[in-house]
Structure formats: structure tokens, C-alpha cells
Write an enzyme that holds these catalytic residues in place. Structure first.
Site, PDB file in Angstrom:
ATOM      1  N   TYR A  54      -1.230  -0.909  10.491  1.00  0.00           N
ATOM      2  CA  TYR A  54      -1.390  -1.187   9.056  1.00  0.00           C
ATOM      3  C   TYR A  54      -0.199  -0.630   8.268  1.00  0.00           C
ATOM      4  CZ  TYR A  54      -3.649  -1.338   4.430  1.00  0.00           C
ATOM      5  OH  TYR A  54      -3.957  -1.579   3.105  1.00  0.00           O
TER       6      TYR A  54
ATOM      7  N   SER B  39       0.878  -1.178   0.000  1.00  0.00           N
ATOM      8  CA  SER B  39       0.000   0.000   0.000  1.00  0.00           C
ATOM      9  C   SER B  39       0.911   1.221   0.000  1.00  0.00           C
ATOM     10  CB  SER B  39      -0.864   0.014   1.262  1.00  0.00           C
ATOM     11  OG  SER B  39      -1.460   1.299   1.421  1.00  0.00           O
TER      12      SER B  39
END
Ligand SMILES: NC(=O)c1ccc[n+]([C@@H]2O[C@H](COP(=O)([O-])OP(=O)(O)OC[C@H]3O[C@@H](n4cnc5c(N)ncnc54)[C@H](O)[C@@H]3O)[C@@H](O)[C@H]2O)c1
Length: 250
Positions: free
Chosen positions: A151, A138
Site C-alpha cells: 500500500y 495517502s
């Protein structure tokens, strides 16, 4: 047919980005073993995709399930020469409210899962002679956004895992790369962690903050995976391909 004859494992394949990746690999001639912990959703998705798609229920947080799934995939397809680690979980929580358990859980799925799956698949990837691993990272693994520490850390570590594996596995003919999407349209990944209003506002802001002035589609991420899985990227390893409409630079 850029992937004719290729035998791929895709994790997180029951929905979202993993399903889009599965579709794109199939469209290029690959066979795909679809792994996901949502067994029923997974089976329904695979059944709709035809004979080249195989559903193998698997929770990538459970060691034994990973080993069994890789074994089943290899038997079903007659080997494995491509792995796409896409299964992932997100959370949107201020750091002081993140529990130790949530921290461990995110790392177990987003980082330990890919590590263990790569390890389990390694003998098969080596045996294939030329093979690929693509890990779905990401942009927050490169540039963090607020309230997502576990995350962001999991995705940053996934990039380093991929670079390290690229070094270690090149001698075996295995290339390892990352596709790092920005925020995608039509995803409910964070909806359960945010109010609908906050999410809508954030998505508006992210669209405006992108050079291409929209969010990406899962199918666009999938095309980057096809490229990194195909021979067209034969000199690319240890790379992170950012697919974010220019958001990181806007
Ligand atoms: N959606 C986005 O905006 C976005 C942006 C950047 C990166 N990503 C990454 O793309 C990947 C897929 O995201 P998505 O939006 O499709 O999410 P999603 O929640 O729609 O799909 C994730 C899939 O992974 C599966 N999964 C989760 N934990 C699992 C486990 N322990 N074992 C097996 N399967 C498991 C889920 O069942 C689900 O089918 C993730 O790695 C995510 O971090 C998504």
C-alpha cells in the site's frame, strides 16, 4: 459555484472518500460521472444525488472497462475536464506474509488504475483546453507505517506518477496534483485486515499523534479536491496537499 459547467470523473465513488468528493464537486456546480466496481451500491448512491450524477460501473483493474467508462462519461457529460482517481484498496499484512498476488493486485488498482484512466481520459482533457487531474494518495506514500509495504509503495508511486504527469501535461493545459489524507474517521478500509481491538487502539494512538487531536473526515479531504479542481489553484501542479491534521509533523 466554483465548478459550474465542469465535467468530472470520480473513481471509487460508491462510498467513503470518493462519495464525499462526488458530493462536494456537485455542490460546486460540476457534473460527475461516478465510477466504481460495486455496481448496485454505485447506482443507489448516484440516484440519491440527483441528475448531475451519473453511475458508470467500472473496475479500474480491467483495461477494457476503463476505456468503456471514459467513453460513456464523455458521451454522457459532453466531454471531460476533471478526473479524480480515488478508487483504492489497502492491506495490513507483515511483509513476509504478503503474497505475490496481493502485491500485484494493490499496484493494479492503486497505481495502474490511475495511470490507465489518465491515459484514456487524455484526449478529452486536452480537448477541454483547461483541465485537472487529482489523485488520492495517502500520507503513507510519504512516510510509511509498518506492515503495509504494498500500500505504501503504491501511494508513493502515485505521487511520482502525478509529478511526472504534471511535467508532461502542462503544455496541454492539464494540471495534476495529489491529495494525501492521513487516517480518516468513519472508514472501514482496514477493518477487514485487523481485529476491531487492534484497530481501535491504533486509531486512538493516531488521534493523539495529530496536532489537531482528531482524525480527518472524508468531507475535509473532498474540500482539498475541490480546491485543486477549481481555478483557484490555477498555479498549482505537481503538488501533494497533505490533509492529516498535522499528524506527519506532530
Ligand atoms: N480512509 C482512510 O483513512 C484513507 C486515508 C488515506 C488515503 N485514503 C485513500 O482514499 C481512497 C478511498 O478510501 P476510502 O476510505 O473511501 O475506501 P473505501 O473502501 O471506503 O472506498 C473505496 C471505493 O473504491 C472502490 N474500489 C476499490 N477497488 C476498485 C476497483 N478495482 N475499481 C473500481 N472501484 C474500486 C470500492 O468499491 C469503494 O467504493 C483510497 O485511494 C485510499 O487509499 C483513505
Amino acid at each position: 459555484m466554483r465548478l459550474e459547467g465542469r465535467r468530472a470523473i470520480v473513481t471509487g465513488a460508491a462510498q467513503g472518500v470518493g462519495l464525499a468528493i462526488t458530493r462536494a464537486l456537485l455542490a460546486e456546480g460540476a457534473r460527475v460521472s461516478m465510477l466504481d466496481r460495486q455496481a448496485d451500491v454505485l447506482r443507489a448512491a448516484a440516484a440519491a444525488l440527483g441528475k448531475a450524477a451519473h453511475a458508470i460501473p467500472c473496475d479500474v483493474a480491467v483495461d477494457r472497462e476503463i476505456e468503456d467508462a471514459v467513453d460513456a462519461a464523455s458521451k454522457t457529460m459532453g466531454g471531460i475536464d476533471a478526473v479524480v482517481n480515488c478508487a483504492g484498496i489497502a492491506m495490513f499484512t507483515p511483509f513476509d506474509q504478503v503474497s505475490n498476488e496481493q502485491w500485484s493486485n494493490i499496484l493494479r488498482v492503486n497505481l495502474d488504475g490511475p495511470f490507465k484512466l489518465c491515459k484514456a481520459a487524455l484526449p478529452h482533457l486536452r480537448a477541454a483546453g483547461t483541465s485537472t487531474i487529482v489523485n488520492i494518495g495517502s500520507t503513507v506514500g510519504i512516510r510509511p507505517t509498518p506492515n503495509r509495504t504494498p500500500y505504501c509503495v503504491s501511494k508513493a508511486a502515485l505521487i511520482m506518477l502525478s509529478k511526472s504527469l504534471a511535467l508532461d501535461l502542462a503544455k496541454d493545459g492539464i494540471r495534476v496534483n495529489v491529495v494525501a489524507p492521513g487516517r480518516l474517521e468513519m472508514s472501514d478500509m482496514e477493518d477487514k485486515f485487523q481485529g476491531a481491538e487492534a484497530l481501535a487502539a491504533r486509531m486512538r494512538e493516531m488521534r493523539q499523534n495529530s496536532a489537531i487531536q482528531r482524525l480527518g473526515l472524508a468531507a475535509e479531504v473532498a474540500q482539498a479536491v475541490v480546491f485543486l479542481t477549481s481555478h483557484e489553484s490555477s498555479f498549482t501542479t505537481g503538488s501533494t496537499l497533505v490533509v492529516d491534521g498535522g499528524a506527519a509533523y506532530a
